[in-house]
Design a protein around this motif. Structure first.
Motif, short mmCIF file in Angstrom:
data_model
loop_
_atom_site.label_atom_id
_atom_site.label_comp_id
_atom_site.label_asym_id
_atom_site.label_seq_id
_atom_site.Cartn_x
_atom_site.Cartn_y
_atom_site.Cartn_z
N HIS A 97 64.11 138.51 70.19
CA HIS A 97 63.46 139.82 70.14
C HIS A 97 63.39 140.49 71.52
O HIS A 97 62.98 141.64 71.63
CB HIS A 97 62.05 139.68 69.57
N SER A 168 61.07 147.63 67.73
CA SER A 168 59.77 148.16 67.32
C SER A 168 59.58 148.13 65.82
O SER A 168 58.44 148.02 65.34
CB SER A 168 59.60 149.59 67.84
N TYR A 169 60.66 148.20 65.06
CA TYR A 169 60.55 148.25 63.60
C TYR A 169 60.02 146.93 63.03
O TYR A 169 59.28 146.91 62.06
CB TYR A 169 61.89 148.60 62.97
N LEU A 170 60.42 145.81 63.64
CA LEU A 170 59.95 144.50 63.19
C LEU A 170 59.23 143.80 64.34
O LEU A 170 59.45 142.62 64.61
CB LEU A 170 61.14 143.66 62.70
N SER A 171 58.37 144.53 65.02
CA SER A 171 57.74 144.02 66.23
C SER A 171 56.86 142.80 66.00
O SER A 171 56.67 141.99 66.91
CB SER A 171 56.92 145.13 66.89
N SER A 172 56.33 142.66 64.80
CA SER A 172 55.43 141.53 64.53
C SER A 172 56.16 140.30 64.01
O SER A 172 55.55 139.26 63.78
CB SER A 172 54.36 141.95 63.52
N VAL A 173 57.47 140.41 63.82
CA VAL A 173 58.26 139.30 63.25
C VAL A 173 58.63 138.31 64.34
O VAL A 173 59.14 138.69 65.40
CB VAL A 173 59.54 139.85 62.58
N ASN A 174 58.36 137.03 64.11
CA ASN A 174 58.74 136.00 65.08
C ASN A 174 59.78 135.04 64.53
O ASN A 174 60.02 133.99 65.11
CB ASN A 174 57.50 135.21 65.54
#
Length: 305
Positions: A97, A168-174
């Motif tokens: 990311h 930014s679209y999948l900012s919370s995805v780890n």
């Protein structure tokens, strides 16, 4: 007539197997092995020459996640090629990311941005003659049987796609496997837009399917990597995956069989292996020309040429 081919990610897995299968065709007289590590490329070249008995391979150093490397590779290519196989990809490393020097995530750079610049650069320099094949994935339309969710965008707009590229679209995805599907969806849309812009070239998005013996999971954290590799072995035993030879043969079909139409995305009809189908019949958004144009325009914003 296809006589010369450039393959990215060619030192191992699907790329190397594709080169081997190509060399078994008498009409092929040049295969460029696009490799990030030139030493590994030379090792692969020697192995392929021994396996096939042919001295038709040449290593081109290219890291598709680095646009300077892509430009250098295009400049170093000594002649035009008849076909391009955009095979390199994966999960983007341990810090998938993180943003690279182009301002996009590592996973986006290696799976889409670098290849988009490579294809357009080859075309504008007159170095691509007939076919461009992009490595798609069933993850781009979701695989309910495997628990892979369909990519969800509000409108598949330019801004959403730019947000996907910049993280930014999948900012919370780890989990990189979550980001992978939406990126491959965008890649299929971009390929369709390219097909309209360059009607003299056949642009085919082709998924190699769930393929064992690839390096796609190598950059995942150790535990995640072991889990994914173990799952692939189980899937193979259950007939839900296939060997690398089958995955590479899908690329070969896309290159040589004109029944695979320009601008379309082919992958398994069900699951991750078996019969191929136009994926727009399973996920209508893939055929939406406005979404395709949005994907193309987003990439233009990210890497103006």
């Amino acid at each position: 007539m296809i006589r010369s081919v450039f393959i990215t990610g060619a030192n191992a897995g699907l790329g190397k197997e594709s080169a081997r299968q190509l060399a078994l065709r008498a009409n092929i007289d040049k295969i460029y092995l696009g490799c990030r590590d030139p030493q590994k490329g030379q090792i692969a070249q020697a192995e392929l020459e021994q396996l096939t008995g042919r001295n038709i391979f040449e290593v081109i150093t290219i890291d598709v996640s680095n646009l300077d490397s892509v430009a250098n590779a295009v400049n170093s290519l000594p002649q035009s090629v008849d076909a391009l196989v955009m095979n390199a990809g994966g999960t983007g490393g341990k810090h998938f990311h993180n943003l690279n020097s182009s301002g996009v995530t590592e996973i986006f750079a290696v799976n889409l941005l670098g290849h988009s610049v490579l294809a357009e650069s080859l075309l504008t320099s007159g170095k691509l003659n007939h076919v461009a094949v992009y490595a798609g994935s069933e993850a781009a339309r979701g695989v309910e049987e495997m628990g892979m969710k369909r990519p969800t965008f509000d409108t598949s707009s330019v801004s959403e796609f730019v947000g996907l590229a910049r993280g930014s679209y999948l900012s919370s995805v780890n989990d990189p496997t979550v980001a992978y599907g939406p990126i491959k969806y965008m890649g299929a849309l971009w390929m369709s837009a390219m097909a309209r812009r360059y009607p003299q070239i056949r642009f085919v998005t082709m998924s190699p399917g769930a393929t064992t013996g690839t390096q796609g999971f190598d950059s995942l954290p150790l535990l995640k990597r072991v889990m994914m590799q173990s799952a692939m072995k189980v899937m193979l035993l259950l007939g839900k995956a296939h060997q690398v030879e089958t995955g590479a043969s899908r690329y070969m079909d896309a290159v040589f069989n004109s029944n695979y139409k320009s601008g379309l995305f082919y992958a398994s009809r069900k699951g991750l292996t078996g019969e191929l189908a136009d994926q727009a019949t399973l996920f209508a958004d893939i055929a939406n020309q406005q979404y395709q144009e949005n994907a193309y325009q987003a990439i233009k914003q990210l890497a103006p040429m």
